[in-house]
Enzyme design. Structure first.
Site, PDB file in Angstrom:
ATOM      1  N   SER A  39       5.631  -1.739   0.523  1.00  0.00           N
ATOM      2  CA  SER A  39       5.304  -2.487  -0.693  1.00  0.00           C
ATOM      3  C   SER A  39       6.322  -2.194  -1.780  1.00  0.00           C
ATOM      4  CB  SER A  39       3.899  -2.107  -1.191  1.00  0.00           C
ATOM      5  OG  SER A  39       3.922  -0.803  -1.762  1.00  0.00           O
ATOM      6  N   SER A  41       5.765  -0.961  -4.868  1.00  0.00           N
ATOM      7  CA  SER A  41       5.235  -0.126  -5.947  1.00  0.00           C
ATOM      8  C   SER A  41       6.209   0.934  -6.438  1.00  0.00           C
ATOM      9  CB  SER A  41       3.936   0.549  -5.500  1.00  0.00           C
ATOM     10  OG  SER A  41       4.181   1.515  -4.505  1.00  0.00           O
ATOM     11  N   LYS A 102       4.374   7.936  -3.810  1.00  0.00           N
ATOM     12  CA  LYS A 102       4.441   7.766  -5.261  1.00  0.00           C
ATOM     13  C   LYS A 102       5.247   8.921  -5.849  1.00  0.00           C
ATOM     14  CE  LYS A 102       1.313   4.366  -5.146  1.00  0.00           C
ATOM     15  NZ  LYS A 102       1.671   2.963  -5.394  1.00  0.00           N
ATOM     16  N   SER A 209       1.524  -1.049  -9.218  1.00  0.00           N
ATOM     17  CA  SER A 209       1.214   0.175  -8.494  1.00  0.00           C
ATOM     18  C   SER A 209      -0.231   0.585  -8.740  1.00  0.00           C
ATOM     19  CB  SER A 209       2.147   1.310  -8.947  1.00  0.00           C
ATOM     20  OG  SER A 209       1.816   2.522  -8.316  1.00  0.00           O
TER      21      SER A 209
END
Length: 261
Positions: A39, A41, A102, A209
């Site tokens: 993705s 994010s 992250k 996100s």
């Protein structure tokens, strides 16, 4: 005699395959785990289709270090080493059980808040400086085929998708890029106090996100326990913008072996 030789050859082949799988499993469990970026994010630090190896030695080992979380005999962490603020980390989502990636923003005891899109740590504003515009083509990305989100909403397929880019410098001196797409509800948050033994994560593509700003009751990340950390992402090994890594014309050669900051 020929039959016996043939059977022996098959047995040797099977043994070789079994040994290879055992070695690969041991390598994956103890040292490095492959991870694809599915993705957007973490743009523009990580792009959809980036491939990397996660350094499992960085933070020690927990039950999530083994494939399918099979290391249930590990209580807490073995050989644990504290992560640093600004690390890009793969961790096991506390609710869904999926692997997420992250950036680590908050350490145990920190107070984290976002006001008007600006990050505050322990009441102090984290400085941002303008760093131009991140430009990508508005087209389907990766095997899933998701379209990117753009600050210039309404762009047509094949045209430039724009996002404002900033450089954010964390209290320990780590400087990394973040993107802005639009005003969102996550641009203004309450104060989050990170519990002992937990960490607070955010994506670099802040408006795209679902991270620790979203509670676990809403299927967000929330506070992540130390034992859920799988490892640190240090370097992009390979990158492809297409649906398959076999589509060599979509390879991003400039991202091969790129250091993650």
């Amino acid at each position: 005699m020929a039959k016996r030789d043939k059977e022996g050859g098959i047995l040797e082949t099977v043994k070789t395959v079994v040994y290879a799988l055992l070695i690969a499993g041991l390598f994956r469990t103890l040292f490095f785990q492959p991870f694809w970026i599915p993705s957007g994010s973490m743009k523009d630090t990580l792009l959809v289709g980036d491939f990397l190896f996660v350094n499992k030695m960085a933070y020690g080992y927990s039950q999530y270090s083994c494939p399918f979380s099979l290391c249930t005999f590990i209580d807490g962490r073995w050989l644990g080493s504290e992560p640093e603020r600004g690390d890009v980390v793969v961790f096991r989502h506390p609710v869904t059980g999926s692997d997420f990636i992250k950036r680590l923003i908050g350490l145990p005891g920190d107070r984290i808040q976002v006001r008007d899109g600006v990050l505050y740590i322990n009441g102090e504003e984290v400085p941002q400086e303008e760093a131009g515009t991140f430009v990508e083509t508005f087209e389907k990305q990766g095997p899933v085929g998701n379209l990117p989100q753009c600050e210039n909403a309404g762009v047509a397929l094949g045209e430039d998708c724009l996002k404002s880019r900033y450089l954010e410098t964390l209290p320990n001196g780590v400087t990394h890029s973040i993107l802005n797409v639009r005003d969102s509800r996550l641009d203004n948050t309450p104060v989050y106090t990170v519990p002992e033994g937990h960490f607070f994560f955010m994506g670099d593509n802040r408006d795209n996100s679902t991270d620790s700003r979203v509670s676990q009751n809403a299927m967000g990340v929330g506070f992540v326990p130390f034992e859920n950390l799988v490892g640190r992402a240090d370097r992009v090994i390979f990158s492809s913008a297409g649906k398959s890594m076999l589509f060599f014309w979509t390879w991003r050669l400039d991202r091969f072996f790129e250091k993650i900051v």
